[in-house]
Design a protein around this motif. Structure first.
Motif, PDB file in Angstrom:
ATOM      1  N   PHE A  13       1.268  36.119  57.208  1.00  0.00           N
ATOM      2  CA  PHE A  13       0.446  36.326  56.004  1.00  0.00           C
ATOM      3  C   PHE A  13       1.350  36.673  54.816  1.00  0.00           C
ATOM      4  N   CYS A  14       2.343  37.538  55.074  1.00  0.00           N
ATOM      5  CA  CYS A  14       3.326  37.893  54.041  1.00  0.00           C
ATOM      6  C   CYS A  14       4.665  37.256  54.374  1.00  0.00           C
ATOM      7  N   CYS A  19       7.901  41.550  52.805  1.00  0.00           N
ATOM      8  CA  CYS A  19       8.060  42.667  53.743  1.00  0.00           C
ATOM      9  C   CYS A  19       9.294  43.490  53.376  1.00  0.00           C
ATOM     10  N   VAL A 113      -4.553  38.165  49.230  1.00  0.00           N
ATOM     11  CA  VAL A 113      -5.481  39.212  49.692  1.00  0.00           C
ATOM     12  C   VAL A 113      -6.841  39.016  49.031  1.00  0.00           C
ATOM     13  N   PHE A 163      -6.795  46.358  56.198  1.00  0.00           N
ATOM     14  CA  PHE A 163      -5.769  45.302  56.147  1.00  0.00           C
ATOM     15  C   PHE A 163      -4.476  45.960  56.631  1.00  0.00           C
ATOM     16  N   TRP A 164      -3.926  45.473  57.723  1.00  0.00           N
ATOM     17  CA  TRP A 164      -2.759  46.109  58.349  1.00  0.00           C
ATOM     18  C   TRP A 164      -1.631  45.075  58.398  1.00  0.00           C
ATOM     19  N   ILE A 165      -0.573  45.299  57.615  1.00  0.00           N
ATOM     20  CA  ILE A 165       0.512  44.309  57.499  1.00  0.00           C
ATOM     21  C   ILE A 165       1.747  44.819  58.238  1.00  0.00           C
ATOM     22  N   LEU A 227      -0.714  39.864  59.492  1.00  0.00           N
ATOM     23  CA  LEU A 227      -1.774  40.774  59.032  1.00  0.00           C
ATOM     24  C   LEU A 227      -2.818  40.916  60.138  1.00  0.00           C
ATOM     25  N   THR A 251      -0.694  49.522  55.261  1.00  0.00           N
ATOM     26  CA  THR A 251      -2.108  49.302  55.535  1.00  0.00           C
ATOM     27  C   THR A 251      -2.950  49.853  54.400  1.00  0.00           C
TER      28      THR A 251
END
Length: 281
Positions: A13-14, A19, A113, A163-165, A227, A251
């Motif tokens: 996702f990222c 990151c 997002v 939302f947990w990255i 994500l 997150t």
């Protein structure tokens, strides 16, 4: 899939660059961190410890519109001095990175997002909190089974979304998330609420904590940049990090504000300085 399971994994996702920019930024934040010893709060998810550490701490209770620091268990002596280097002792930083730090603000409001919010049918999503979680090697504490709506309660339920990255690979060895698929459909049985004035702790739990069958949980490892979307009522946990590698994550939680009321009893409250900002810009 998300509506069926209560969580959804979106790999890649990222980008790696995004990151790394978050990790580099947090290193600078830690380098500049000044926490007076009396504010050094050890972070725990075990109920008794939670009530003692965070519940008696204004530092935690008033962190919704600030950037504040919380530490792992056993890293401070009785005077609040660090027993190990401070950058290795920190558990999480919260709860308003999305509002006050340019790097995290940009990620939280990024077009991808926002697009995801629209795909999920969110009409008036607002951001209620954000956290950077470290899960330190060897000492990153377990997070006991819980539902986010216990802490972030709305009426009706079902309006909060995490939302947990993953900023590093999250594996079974270093403490990835575990979920009970489909457990988001049974409501909640426990809430953490602000305690009446004059009580020894600032928050208390009402209701009972069900016991969960360990066999129902499935591990959800995810690569750096992935994500995990987390329904506010899905039951999830993470184990102690016994590995040599950390498991950094960023997150944040979003609430659908349309036709929703945010409980006045939640520990986290919007403030005049920081009303919950809209996700859509």
């Amino acid at each position: 899939q998300f509506r069926e399971d209560g969580f959804l994994v979106l790999e890649r996702f990222c980008t790696a660059e995004e990151c790394d920019s978050m990790r580099n930024r947090i290193q600078r934040v830690i380098a500049e961190m000044e926490v007076p010893p009396h504010c050094r709060t050890e972070f725990s998810t075990k109920e008794e410890e939670q009530l003692q550490a965070q519940g008696s701490s204004d530092y935690f209770l008033t962190s919704g519109d600030k950037i504040r620091f919380f530490f792992e268990k056993g890293v401070l002596d009785e005077r609040g001095n660090f027993l190990i280097p401070k950058e290795k002792s920190i558990s999480k930083i919260g709860h308003a990175l999305h509002a006050y730090d340019p790097v995290f603000k940009e990620i939280t409001h990024s077009s991808k997002v926002q697009e995801l919010g629209r795909k999920l049918g969110l009409e008036k999503p607002v951001i209620v909190q954000s956290m950077y979680i470290f899960k330190q090697p060897g000492i990153g504490g377990e997070v006991t089974p819980h539902q986010d709506a216990t802490f972030l309660y709305t009426e009706p339920l079902g309006r909060v979304l995490g939302f947990w990255i993953a900023l590093e690979d999250a594996t079974q060895e270093n403490g990835c998330l575990w979920f009970i698929p489909g457990s988001h459909t049974n409501g909640i049985t426990r809430r953490m609420v602000r305690a009446p004035p004059g009580t020894s702790t600032c928050v208390e739990f009402v209701g009972s904590d069900p016991t969960y069958d360990d066999n129902q949980f499935i591990p959800v490892p995810i690569s750096k940049g992935g994500l995990v979307l987390i329904h506010g009522e899905v039951v999830h946990k993470s184990e102690l990090n016994k590995s040599e590698s950390s498991r950094h994550a960023f997150t944040f939680h979003v609430m659908e504000a349309k036709d929703t009321s945010w409980s006045k009893e939640n520990w986290l409250q919007p403030t005049p300085e920081l009303p919950f900002p809209s996700l859509y810009t």
